[in-house]
Motif scaffolding. Structure first.
Motif, PDB file in Angstrom:
ATOM      1  N   LEU A  34       0.837  -1.201   0.000  1.00 13.09           N
ATOM      2  CA  LEU A  34       0.000   0.000   0.000  1.00 13.09           C
ATOM      3  C   LEU A  34       0.874   1.254   0.000  1.00 13.09           C
ATOM      4  O   LEU A  34       0.522   2.256  -0.631  1.00 13.09           O
ATOM      5  N   LYS A  35       2.010   1.185   0.709  1.00 16.79           N
ATOM      6  CA  LYS A  35       2.934   2.317   0.680  1.00 16.79           C
ATOM      7  C   LYS A  35       3.469   2.537  -0.727  1.00 16.79           C
ATOM      8  O   LYS A  35       3.562   3.680  -1.202  1.00 16.79           O
ATOM      9  N   ASP A  36       3.836   1.433  -1.389  1.00 14.60           N
ATOM     10  CA  ASP A  36       4.315   1.544  -2.774  1.00 14.60           C
ATOM     11  C   ASP A  36       3.238   2.130  -3.672  1.00 14.60           C
ATOM     12  O   ASP A  36       3.514   2.974  -4.534  1.00 14.60           O
ATOM     13  N   LEU A  37       1.994   1.670  -3.470  1.00 15.64           N
ATOM     14  CA  LEU A  37       0.891   2.193  -4.269  1.00 15.64           C
ATOM     15  C   LEU A  37       0.695   3.681  -4.012  1.00 15.64           C
ATOM     16  O   LEU A  37       0.483   4.472  -4.946  1.00 15.64           O
ATOM     17  N   GLU A  38       0.790   4.066  -2.741  1.00 13.43           N
ATOM     18  CA  GLU A  38       0.643   5.486  -2.406  1.00 13.43           C
ATOM     19  C   GLU A  38       1.767   6.303  -3.019  1.00 13.43           C
ATOM     20  O   GLU A  38       1.538   7.400  -3.542  1.00 13.43           O
ATOM     21  N   HIS A  39       3.001   5.773  -2.966  1.00 13.17           N
ATOM     22  CA  HIS A  39       4.128   6.484  -3.588  1.00 13.17           C
ATOM     23  C   HIS A  39       3.926   6.619  -5.099  1.00 13.17           C
ATOM     24  O   HIS A  39       4.248   7.658  -5.689  1.00 13.17           O
ATOM     25  N   GLU A  40       3.404   5.570  -5.724  1.00 12.56           N
ATOM     26  CA  GLU A  40       3.144   5.638  -7.167  1.00 12.56           C
ATOM     27  C   GLU A  40       2.079   6.680  -7.470  1.00 12.56           C
ATOM     28  O   GLU A  40       2.187   7.436  -8.445  1.00 12.56           O
ATOM     29  N   GLN A  41       1.033   6.712  -6.638  1.00 15.06           N
ATOM     30  CA  GLN A  41       0.000   7.728  -6.833  1.00 15.06           C
ATOM     31  C   GLN A  41       0.587   9.129  -6.665  1.00 15.06           C
ATOM     32  O   GLN A  41       0.303  10.029  -7.452  1.00 15.06           O
ATOM     33  N   MET A  42       1.395   9.289  -5.597  1.00 12.54           N
ATOM     34  CA  MET A  42       2.020  10.591  -5.373  1.00 12.54           C
ATOM     35  C   MET A  42       2.920  10.966  -6.547  1.00 12.54           C
ATOM     36  O   MET A  42       2.923  12.127  -6.996  1.00 12.54           O
ATOM     37  N   GLY A  43       3.677   9.987  -7.043  1.00  5.92           N
ATOM     38  CA  GLY A  43       4.537  10.274  -8.186  1.00  5.92           C
ATOM     39  C   GLY A  43       3.740  10.668  -9.412  1.00  5.92           C
ATOM     40  O   GLY A  43       4.129  11.585 -10.146  1.00  5.92           O
ATOM     41  N   ARG A  44       2.606   9.967  -9.644  1.00  7.45           N
ATOM     42  CA  ARG A  44       1.767  10.301 -10.802  1.00  7.45           C
ATOM     43  C   ARG A  44       1.185  11.707 -10.657  1.00  7.45           C
ATOM     44  O   ARG A  44       1.166  12.482 -11.616  1.00  7.45           O
ATOM     45  N   ILE A  45       0.718  12.015  -9.450  1.00 11.92           N
ATOM     46  CA  ILE A  45       0.141  13.337  -9.211  1.00 11.92           C
ATOM     47  C   ILE A  45       1.186  14.421  -9.409  1.00 11.92           C
ATOM     48  O   ILE A  45       0.938  15.438 -10.072  1.00 11.92           O
ATOM     49  N   GLN A  46       2.364  14.217  -8.822  1.00 10.37           N
ATOM     50  CA  GLN A  46       3.415  15.222  -8.955  1.00 10.37           C
ATOM     51  C   GLN A  46       3.848  15.366 -10.409  1.00 10.37           C
ATOM     52  O   GLN A  46       4.156  16.480 -10.869  1.00 10.37           O
ATOM     53  N   SER A  47       3.879  14.250 -11.139  1.00 11.71           N
ATOM     54  CA  SER A  47       4.243  14.309 -12.550  1.00 11.71           C
ATOM     55  C   SER A  47       3.208  15.101 -13.349  1.00 11.71           C
ATOM     56  O   SER A  47       3.562  15.950 -14.175  1.00 11.71           O
ATOM     57  N   LEU A  48       1.919  14.827 -13.087  1.00 11.20           N
ATOM     58  CA  LEU A  48       0.869  15.573 -13.788  1.00 11.20           C
ATOM     59  C   LEU A  48       0.876  17.040 -13.385  1.00 11.20           C
ATOM     60  O   LEU A  48       0.643  17.924 -14.219  1.00 11.20           O
ATOM     61  N   THR A  49       1.138  17.300 -12.088  1.00 14.94           N
ATOM     62  CA  THR A  49       1.212  18.691 -11.634  1.00 14.94           C
ATOM     63  C   THR A  49       2.334  19.434 -12.346  1.00 14.94           C
ATOM     64  O   THR A  49       2.164  20.579 -12.789  1.00 14.94           O
ATOM     65  N   ALA A  50       3.494  18.763 -12.457  1.00 16.80           N
ATOM     66  CA  ALA A  50       4.618  19.396 -13.155  1.00 16.80           C
ATOM     67  C   ALA A  50       4.284  19.630 -14.627  1.00 16.80           C
ATOM     68  O   ALA A  50       4.584  20.696 -15.184  1.00 16.80           O
ATOM     69  N   GLY A  51       3.622  18.642 -15.268  1.00 13.82           N
ATOM     70  CA  GLY A  51       3.251  18.820 -16.677  1.00 13.82           C
ATOM     71  C   GLY A  51       2.273  19.959 -16.875  1.00 13.82           C
ATOM     72  O   GLY A  51       2.417  20.769 -17.807  1.00 13.82           O
ATOM     73  N   ALA A  52       1.240  20.039 -15.994  1.00 18.25           N
ATOM     74  CA  ALA A  52       0.254  21.124 -16.109  1.00 18.25           C
ATOM     75  C   ALA A  52       0.907  22.474 -15.849  1.00 18.25           C
ATOM     76  O   ALA A  52       0.608  23.464 -16.537  1.00 18.25           O
TER      77      ALA A  52
END
Length: 429
Positions: free
Chosen positions: A204-222
């Motif tokens: 679940l921690k790995d999943l949360e880190h992946e979600q955080m990474g995806r969010i941060q990646s999309l935030t950086a792209g936007a």
């Protein structure tokens, strides 16, 4: 007739013993033979031995009974000690199982809370991902989607599946008393559940880190896209805050009682808010860009005269050319370069047939020398909507389109907007 030889011992005759019994006038006698004496002696010996044996048994019986009772008492004490030990071990196992069950229930509760939190996060994240996808924002790195679960021992980790697994182990908590005294206790239910809980928690921690990474990646792209659009707009002399339309009361209606901010902030919630802010800034930049005249009024036509001072074609002396001219044969469709409202549609001096569009923020565009006007005053047009057909009306030497961009009534170079429009094409959805 020969006489029987008489028994002699060492030359003497052995005399036989005679027992005489007299009772009144009756006299009886009985000769005692040697075998009779032997039989009597045997009986007497047997009687004596039996008497001695019986006497010995009576004398030693109490000692034997006491020894037997003592042995039985020792055996009883041994069994009682064994039973007490087994009971104590059963009590320890029962207490451990109760403690293990409590630990398992606590871990299951934690997993359920994590599962609920992930479900709530997935709902929020799903809406933002759809919004980001609709905005054309791309992640800066390849990260699995949040609904994908990481591999754990070759299988996908799942909070619900882990709860069922731990509950299954918790149900198998009956003590096996037949083996308690003979076998050592192996891995307990709490140990197994703790091991499984640790694996699921890490997943679940790995999943949360992946979600955080995806969010941060999309935030950086936007943010990068919004910054690029803002930079292009600033080069044309506009800012997002300056060019953005004022919100209506219905759009800006917010309120509520004042409440002190929470002392604890969730990093996931902060990242969600950052992504939402980045997407909102990107949408605002794109809305502003769509309102401004960044389009081409006559796609595919060549520019024959640019903005600035030039030799006037009629007077032959230097004059300011307030726009740019596009070579366009008569009847070529002329399009609006941005959304706005028609303020002029008809003859206007040297412009001939002209259309003027108000784009807001003091920005207007003019389309002159038209052979035909296709709109009327008050119409609302969008970018790329046809507004007229090219021609050579007014002060013109031949069929073409004269295109102007004005801000607060002052003419500015339209090429800045055309160049910005070509750059914005890669950032617009």
């Amino acid at each position: 007739m020969a006489e029987r030889p008489e028994n002699r011992v060492f030359g003497k005759r052995a005399e036989q013993h005679v027992v005489i019994l007299a009772s009144g006038d009756k006299i009886r006698h009985m000769t005692i033979r040697p075998w009779m004496a032997a039989v009597t002696f045997c009986f007497a010996g047997m009687f004596t031995i039996g008497y001695l044996a019986a006497t010995s048994y009576l004398v030693l019986r109490d000692d034997l009974i006491g020894a037997t009772m003592a042995r039985q008492a020792r055996m009883q004490h041994d069994y009682e000690d064994r039973i007490s030990s087994l009971r104590a071990q059963v009590d320890r196992v029962t207490s451990r199982q109760l403690l293990d069950q409590q630990v398992v229930e606590e871990k299951v509760e934690k997993l359920m809370q994590q599962q609920l939190a992930l479900s709530e996060r997935h709902g929020k994240l799903n809406a933002l991902l759809n919004r980001a996808e609709g905005s054309g924002v791309q992640a800066t790195e390849d990260v699995p989607l949040p609904d994908e679960k990481p591999l754990t021992d070759g299988r996908r980790a799942d909070a619900a599946g882990a709860i069922h697994a731990i509950m299954g182990m918790a149900g198998d908590t009956q003590p096996k008393t037949t083996q308690l005294a003979y076998a050592a206790i192996g891995e307990s239910v709490a140990d197994r559940s703790d091991r499984l809980f640790s694996k699921v928690t890490l997943s679940l921690k790995d999943l949360e880190h992946e979600q955080m990474g995806r969010i941060q990646s999309l935030t950086a792209g936007a943010s990068e896209t919004a910054d690029a659009i803002q930079t292009i707009l600033r080069r044309t002399g506009f800012d997002i805050a300056e060019a953005a339309p004022a919100e209506t009361d219905a759009e800006s209606g917010i309120g509520g009682p004042f409440v002190e901010p929470a002392s604890f902030t969730d990093p996931f919630e902060d990242s969600i808010n950052d992504l939402d802010s980045a997407l909102e800034r990107l949408d605002s930049a794109r809305r502003t860009a769509k309102m401004l005249p960044f389009g081409n009024p006559s796609p595919g036509s060549n520019i024959t005269s640019r903005f600035g001072n030039r030799t006037d074609p009629f007077f032959g002396r230097l004059a300011l050319h307030a726009g740019i001219d596009f070579r366009a044969s008569t009847g070529t469709e002329i399009r609006s370069t941005g959304a706005g409202t028609i303020t002029v549609a008809g003859r206007n001096g040297g412009y001939g047939n002209m259309v003027e569009i108000d784009h807001g923020n003091g920005l207007t565009t003019r389309y002159a020398h038209l052979s035909r006007v296709l709109v009327k005053v008050g119409d609302h047009v969008k970018a790329a909507d046809p507004v007229g057909l090219s021609g050579t009306t007014g002060r013109s030497t031949g069929p073409h389109l004269h295109y102007e961009v004005r801000r607060d009534g002052k003419a500015i170079d339209p090429m800045r907007f055309l160049t910005a429009g070509m750059k914005l094409t890669t950032y617009m959805d």
